[in-house]
Each structure stands twice: as C-alpha cells, then as structure tokens.
Motif scaffolding. Structure first.
Motif, PDB file in Angstrom:
ATOM      1  N   ILE A 143      -5.973 -11.328 -20.467  1.00 16.16           N
ATOM      2  CA  ILE A 143      -6.179 -10.188 -21.361  1.00 16.16           C
ATOM      3  C   ILE A 143      -6.368  -8.905 -20.554  1.00 16.16           C
ATOM      4  CG2 ILE A 143      -7.776  -9.148 -23.026  1.00 16.16           C
ATOM      5  CD1 ILE A 143      -8.298 -11.937 -24.123  1.00 16.16           C
ATOM      6  N   ALA A 144      -7.104  -9.022 -19.459  1.00 21.50           N
ATOM      7  CA  ALA A 144      -7.432  -7.844 -18.661  1.00 21.50           C
ATOM      8  C   ALA A 144      -6.196  -7.192 -18.049  1.00 21.50           C
ATOM      9  CB  ALA A 144      -8.415  -8.219 -17.550  1.00 21.50           C
ATOM     10  N   ILE A 145      -5.168  -7.972 -17.766  1.00 21.53           N
ATOM     11  CA  ILE A 145      -3.994  -7.443 -17.079  1.00 21.53           C
ATOM     12  C   ILE A 145      -2.779  -7.350 -17.999  1.00 21.53           C
ATOM     13  CG2 ILE A 145      -2.468  -7.708 -15.099  1.00 21.53           C
ATOM     14  CD1 ILE A 145      -5.364  -7.142 -14.382  1.00 21.53           C
ATOM     15  N   ASP A 146      -2.453  -8.427 -18.702  1.00 27.62           N
ATOM     16  CA  ASP A 146      -1.264  -8.472 -19.566  1.00 27.62           C
ATOM     17  C   ASP A 146      -1.673  -8.886 -20.975  1.00 27.62           C
ATOM     18  OD1 ASP A 146       0.429  -7.733 -17.584  1.00 27.62           O
ATOM     19  OD2 ASP A 146       1.204  -9.734 -17.166  1.00 27.62           O
ATOM     20  N   LYS A 147      -2.061  -7.924 -21.775  1.00 28.06           N
ATOM     21  CA  LYS A 147      -2.584  -8.224 -23.110  1.00 28.06           C
ATOM     22  C   LYS A 147      -1.537  -8.884 -24.003  1.00 28.06           C
ATOM     23  CE  LYS A 147      -6.080  -4.562 -23.125  1.00 28.06           C
ATOM     24  NZ  LYS A 147      -5.877  -4.190 -21.719  1.00 28.06           N
ATOM     25  N   LYS A 148      -0.289  -8.410 -23.934  1.00 21.67           N
ATOM     26  CA  LYS A 148       0.749  -8.993 -24.781  1.00 21.67           C
ATOM     27  C   LYS A 148       1.028 -10.438 -24.411  1.00 21.67           C
ATOM     28  CE  LYS A 148       3.095  -4.653 -25.913  1.00 21.67           C
ATOM     29  NZ  LYS A 148       4.364  -3.879 -25.834  1.00 21.67           N
ATOM     30  N   ALA A 149       1.061 -10.726 -23.111  1.00 20.95           N
ATOM     31  CA  ALA A 149       1.273 -12.103 -22.673  1.00 20.95           C
ATOM     32  C   ALA A 149       0.126 -12.988 -23.134  1.00 20.95           C
ATOM     33  CB  ALA A 149       1.404 -12.155 -21.152  1.00 20.95           C
ATOM     34  N   ALA A 150      -1.101 -12.457 -23.099  1.00 19.51           N
ATOM     35  CA  ALA A 150      -2.262 -13.216 -23.550  1.00 19.51           C
ATOM     36  C   ALA A 150      -2.162 -13.524 -25.037  1.00 19.51           C
ATOM     37  CB  ALA A 150      -3.548 -12.434 -23.254  1.00 19.51           C
ATOM     38  N   ILE A 151      -1.730 -12.546 -25.819  1.00 17.26           N
ATOM     39  CA  ILE A 151      -1.595 -12.755 -27.263  1.00 17.26           C
ATOM     40  C   ILE A 151      -0.540 -13.815 -27.560  1.00 17.26           C
ATOM     41  CG2 ILE A 151      -0.858 -11.671 -29.423  1.00 17.26           C
ATOM     42  CD1 ILE A 151      -2.099  -9.065 -28.363  1.00 17.26           C
ATOM     43  N   ILE A 152       0.606 -13.717 -26.873  1.00 16.52           N
ATOM     44  CA  ILE A 152       1.673 -14.690 -27.083  1.00 16.52           C
ATOM     45  C   ILE A 152       1.221 -16.090 -26.694  1.00 16.52           C
ATOM     46  CG2 ILE A 152       3.978 -15.394 -26.311  1.00 16.52           C
ATOM     47  CD1 ILE A 152       4.572 -12.374 -25.961  1.00 16.52           C
ATOM     48  N   ALA A 153       0.570 -16.203 -25.543  1.00 16.85           N
ATOM     49  CA  ALA A 153       0.090 -17.510 -25.087  1.00 16.85           C
ATOM     50  C   ALA A 153      -0.925 -18.093 -26.063  1.00 16.85           C
ATOM     51  CB  ALA A 153      -0.528 -17.378 -23.699  1.00 16.85           C
ATOM     52  N   SER A 154      -1.832 -17.253 -26.561  1.00 16.55           N
ATOM     53  CA  SER A 154      -2.844 -17.731 -27.493  1.00 16.55           C
ATOM     54  C   SER A 154      -2.219 -18.196 -28.802  1.00 16.55           C
ATOM     55  CB  SER A 154      -3.868 -16.615 -27.755  1.00 16.55           C
ATOM     56  OG  SER A 154      -4.950 -17.102 -28.518  1.00 16.55           O
ATOM     57  N   LEU A 155      -1.203 -17.458 -29.282  1.00 12.04           N
ATOM     58  CA  LEU A 155      -0.516 -17.876 -30.505  1.00 12.04           C
ATOM     59  C   LEU A 155       0.241 -19.187 -30.294  1.00 12.04           C
ATOM     60  CD1 LEU A 155       0.865 -14.438 -31.768  1.00 12.04           C
ATOM     61  CD2 LEU A 155      -1.033 -15.770 -32.729  1.00 12.04           C
ATOM     62  N   TYR A 156       0.822 -19.343 -29.106  1.00  9.95           N
ATOM     63  CA  TYR A 156       1.523 -20.588 -28.798  1.00  9.95           C
ATOM     64  C   TYR A 156       0.580 -21.794 -28.871  1.00  9.95           C
ATOM     65  CZ  TYR A 156       6.274 -19.372 -27.305  1.00  9.95           C
ATOM     66  OH  TYR A 156       7.589 -19.010 -27.262  1.00  9.95           O
ATOM     67  N   THR A 157      -0.645 -21.637 -28.385  1.00  6.52           N
ATOM     68  CA  THR A 157      -1.573 -22.774 -28.406  1.00  6.52           C
ATOM     69  C   THR A 157      -1.981 -23.150 -29.826  1.00  6.52           C
ATOM     70  OG1 THR A 157      -3.552 -21.374 -28.190  1.00  6.52           O
ATOM     71  CG2 THR A 157      -2.499 -22.102 -26.156  1.00  6.52           C
ATOM     72  N   THR A 158      -1.862 -22.213 -30.758  1.00 10.14           N
ATOM     73  CA  THR A 158      -2.263 -22.487 -32.132  1.00 10.14           C
ATOM     74  C   THR A 158      -1.243 -23.361 -32.857  1.00 10.14           C
ATOM     75  OG1 THR A 158      -3.321 -20.311 -32.158  1.00 10.14           O
ATOM     76  CG2 THR A 158      -3.063 -21.405 -34.275  1.00 10.14           C
ATOM     77  N   VAL A 159       0.022 -23.257 -32.471  1.00 11.27           N
ATOM     78  CA  VAL A 159       1.077 -24.022 -33.144  1.00 11.27           C
ATOM     79  C   VAL A 159       0.860 -25.532 -33.010  1.00 11.27           C
ATOM     80  CG1 VAL A 159       3.552 -24.504 -33.232  1.00 11.27           C
ATOM     81  CG2 VAL A 159       2.746 -22.147 -32.947  1.00 11.27           C
ATOM     82  N   PRO A 160       0.757 -26.087 -31.795  1.00 13.92           N
ATOM     83  CA  PRO A 160       0.505 -27.534 -31.696  1.00 13.92           C
ATOM     84  C   PRO A 160      -0.858 -27.918 -32.260  1.00 13.92           C
ATOM     85  CG  PRO A 160       0.334 -26.511 -29.531  1.00 13.92           C
ATOM     86  CD  PRO A 160       0.906 -25.474 -30.453  1.00 13.92           C
ATOM     87  N   ALA A 161      -1.822 -26.991 -32.230  1.00  9.34           N
ATOM     88  CA  ALA A 161      -3.141 -27.292 -32.806  1.00  9.34           C
ATOM     89  C   ALA A 161      -3.026 -27.555 -34.297  1.00  9.34           C
ATOM     90  CB  ALA A 161      -4.092 -26.125 -32.541  1.00  9.34           C
ATOM     91  N   LEU A 162      -2.282 -26.729 -34.985  1.00 13.44           N
ATOM     92  CA  LEU A 162      -2.084 -26.920 -36.426  1.00 13.44           C
ATOM     93  C   LEU A 162      -1.301 -28.195 -36.710  1.00 13.44           C
ATOM     94  CD1 LEU A 162      -1.234 -23.234 -37.426  1.00 13.44           C
ATOM     95  CD2 LEU A 162      -3.294 -24.514 -38.075  1.00 13.44           C
ATOM     96  N   VAL A 163      -0.254 -28.446 -35.931  1.00 14.53           N
ATOM     97  CA  VAL A 163       0.575 -29.633 -36.150  1.00 14.53           C
ATOM     98  C   VAL A 163      -0.233 -30.909 -35.952  1.00 14.53           C
ATOM     99  CG1 VAL A 163       2.552 -30.945 -35.285  1.00 14.53           C
ATOM    100  CG2 VAL A 163       2.728 -28.464 -35.551  1.00 14.53           C
ATOM    101  N   VAL A 164      -0.942 -30.990 -34.820  1.00 13.74           N
ATOM    102  CA  VAL A 164      -1.709 -32.201 -34.519  1.00 13.74           C
ATOM    103  C   VAL A 164      -2.902 -32.340 -35.460  1.00 13.74           C
ATOM    104  CG1 VAL A 164      -3.085 -33.389 -32.765  1.00 13.74           C
ATOM    105  CG2 VAL A 164      -0.991 -32.200 -32.103  1.00 13.74           C
TER     106      VAL A 164
END
Length: 406
Positions: free
Chosen positions: A366-387
């Motif tokens: 977040i401190a360096i690449d906020k957009k990358a952090a947001i994308i990565a965090s959203l990616y982790t939510t997808v398998p969380a919802l599926v599983v």
C-alpha cells in the motif's frame, strides 16, 4: 454481576497469554532465527527461479503471523518475484489470527489453512500463466509509472521488471515507524531490558503450562493462585500479559520495536532476534485480549447466542468472513478467529476469512503501489468467496469443528 465482569476480564488476560501468546513467541522466534542464521540467503535465491515463486510465496504466507508474507512484498516491489507470487502469498496468509486457531482449534487450522494454501498455489500460478483478468491488471498495474516521488518506472503485471525505484526501504505503516529506541532514560531503558528478560521467562513458563493444558484436553481452568496447576496458570498468564502491555505501549520507546510488523532480510544480532519475537508477540497479545473481551462481554451483558445469529445468517456468514478479510491488518481477523474458537461463527466463514485476509503484509505494498495492493487484495477475495460458499453449501455451517474441548 460486577464480580462476573471482573472474572471475565481476568480470565481473558490469563487465557490469552497461556493459550495463544506463548505459542506465538516460539513460532515468531523460530522464523526470526532462521532469518538470522541464513542472513536472508533464501529470499535472495528465489529471484533466480521464477517457476517455483508462487509455490514459495504460498509457503511463506502459510507461516503463522505476517513475517513470511511481509518478506515477499519488497521482493515484488524490486521486480524480483511475480505478481502471481504476491497474490499467492496473500491468499495463504492468515496473519496473527493463525496463532489463535492453531492454539485453540488445531484441527480446524489444518483444514482451513490447507484449503487456503491450495487456493493460493492454484490462483497464483493461474495469474502468472494465463493472465487471469489480464486486461484490467495490465492497465492498472502498468500505469503505476510514478507511484513514488523519486520518478519510479512501471511494474509489469508479472512483476519481473528490474526496477530499483520500487525497492521498499521504509517501515511498515502497520506499526510504529521506528525499529530503534526513540527515547533514552537512565531508569526506563535498563528497566525495559530487564522486563524483556522477564518476559521470556514468562513465555517459557506459559509454553510449559499451555502444552500441559492441551495434553489434558483443554479443560476449564479455575481462577486461583498458588503453586497448583491452575494457580500457576493464572499467575503466569497475568504476568505475561502485563509484561506484554508494558513492552508494547512503553518499552518499545526505550529499547526499540525489534522490527514489529516488518520482517527484515536478517537481524543484526541474536539479541535483536529475541527482541523482535518478544515485541511481535506483545502486539499479538494486546489484540488477543481485545478480541477476547469484544466477544465475551457482549455475550455476557446481552445474553447473546452468537452461534444462533451466525446460523441464521446462512450463506452470508462466509461472505461476511471474506469481506472482513479486505480490511488490512490483523486486529479484526484476530477477533473473528477468537469468535470461531468460542463457537460463534461457522467453519466456512473462518476459511473464507483465512483466504481473503492479508494481515500486515499488505501495508508495504500500500505504501508504495496502492493500485497493485488494491488489485491483489481483490484477487484474494475471489477464491475466498468460492471456497467459503462452497464449504457452506456442501457441509453446512460446521460450528465448533476442530475446537479443543468442544
């Protein structure tokens, strides 16, 4: 009623340290010692083998606490590991809440974190190999042409550009910004070093008592004092928590944080290694106590049946667990893990949260690449919802699965 309120507080102070913190101390110390002995050579070799990066990232994320995952974030920012590796690391990360479940529900931890690890490896490799959502990720991540003031260049979607401008040298904003002492005192500095030594004595005692407690089948331990098992359990637990509060709120200013919330490539000395473990565990101890009280007091004061409420939520329970994981940091996740250990939420919600949460590891990104952090965090939510939803549909809520003494 006042007496019961006090008893709940004392029991939470005691149990949090003996049942959780003593085991946290050993785990953090082990990981820190490996870093100290290898001088960071393991992470240096990772950049030379891109094929195993998502697998290693998942393994690093799987280590209890945030240390293993935090190690991976600067490697991505330096262009050493892929974006899929970052996502795999974050999916597998259960943060400091892992200590709670490992101590109080080890069987549930094995299944939950096993599913998180499998999802991490599959999804991490999928991102690198097939460019899952590649159009959006390409546009979002490649636009990070100047995320810092020194004129950094873009980071590719696979994170393989050699870009020294993305090297992260700052502290994690998840905790204090200083790793060394920021104050000097002829009294409090030596006192704090002494408290640090006493803290480790309490940790050893707590580990012995906690292990005995587990071998006995996690029975109810009455509040008492003296040289009996229950008496020592109470004395050591209260002492350990009290010392942890001192180190976290006062002592860190006089001997330094020890790198709390920020896993370094190596530690300068063995003492620094022990100090890091003590400070990291003290932080966990504070949040474990908060989690215990946030659960116990509402249940007692309002006569709540948390399990019934969660059962009524149905499929929204794992969805809620996944969405809670979007919050950076370990505090809310420790609260949820404690609620599971108390029978308050179903296994599907615990697993969804374990997959979705990123712990303190997201802060450097977040401190360096906020957009990358947001994308990565959203990616982790997808398998969380599926599983999480899949577990709920296949086996139902499964309250109390794997909890000791249930």
């Amino acid at each position: 009623m006042a007496g019961e309120v006090v008893d709940i507080f004392i029991a939470s102070v005691r149990d949090g340290y003996v049942q959780v913190s003593a085991f946290v101390a050993v785990t953090v110390l082990l990981f820190s010692y490996i870093q100290y002995r290898t001088r960071g050579k393991l992470t240096a070799k990772l950049g030379d083998n891109s094929r195993i990066q998502p697998l290693v990232g998942a393994l690093m994320g799987l280590t209890p606490g945030c240390g293993g995952a935090i190690v991976m974030m600067p490697l991505y920012l330096r262009g050493t590991v892929s974006f899929g590796t970052v996502v795999a690391t974050l999916i597998a990360t259960a943060g400091d809440s892992a200590f709670v479940i490992l101590a109080l529900a080890p069987k549930a931890a094995a299944y939950s974190y096993g599913l998180a690890f499998a999802a991490a490896v599959i999804f991490g490799y999928a991102i690198d190999q097939f460019g899952l959502g590649v159009g959006y990720v390409d546009r979002a991540v490649s636009q990070l042409s100047r995320p810092v003031t020194d004129g950094g260049s873009s980071v590719s979607v696979l994170g393989r550009s050699s870009n020294p401008a993305h090297e992260y040298e700052g502290p994690s904003p998840g905790h204090s910004h200083e790793t060394g002492p920021d104050r000097e005192s002829t009294v409090l500095t030596p006192l704090t070093h002494g408290v640090h030594g006493l803290w480790w004595l309490a940790a050893v005692g707590g580990l012995a008592l906690g292990t005995t407690y587990l071998l006995r089948g996690a029975p109810e331990v009455p509040l008492s004092t003296g040289m009996s098992f229950s008496g020592l359990f109470t004395i050591v637990g209260i002492t350990g928590t009290s010392l942890s509060f001192y180190l976290y709120f006062v002592g860190r200013h006089y001997i330094g944080e020890g790198g709390v919330g920020r896993a370094k490539d190596t530690f300068g000395s063995l003492y620094e290694t022990f100090q890091h473990a003590a400070m990291e565990t003290s932080f966990v101890t504070v949040w474990v106590l908060v989690a215990y009280l946030l659960y116990e007091y509402p249940v007692f004061l309002f006569n709540l049946d948390i399990a019934a409420i969660a059962a009524a939520a149905g499929i929204f329970a794992p969805i809620g667990g996944a969405l809670l994981g979007l919050i950076p940091g370990c505090g809310p996740q420790i609260v949820l893990a404690s609620a599971y250990a108390q029978g308050g939420i179903p296994f599907s919600a615990l697993t969804a949260n374990a997959i979705s949460q990123d712990g303190d590891a997201l802060f450097p990104l977040i401190a360096i690449d906020k957009k990358a952090a947001i994308i990565a965090s959203l990616y982790t939510t997808v398998p969380a919802l599926v599983v999480g939803i899949g577990l709920h549909l296949l086996w139902g809520p499964l309250f109390g699965f794997g909890v000791l003494g249930s």
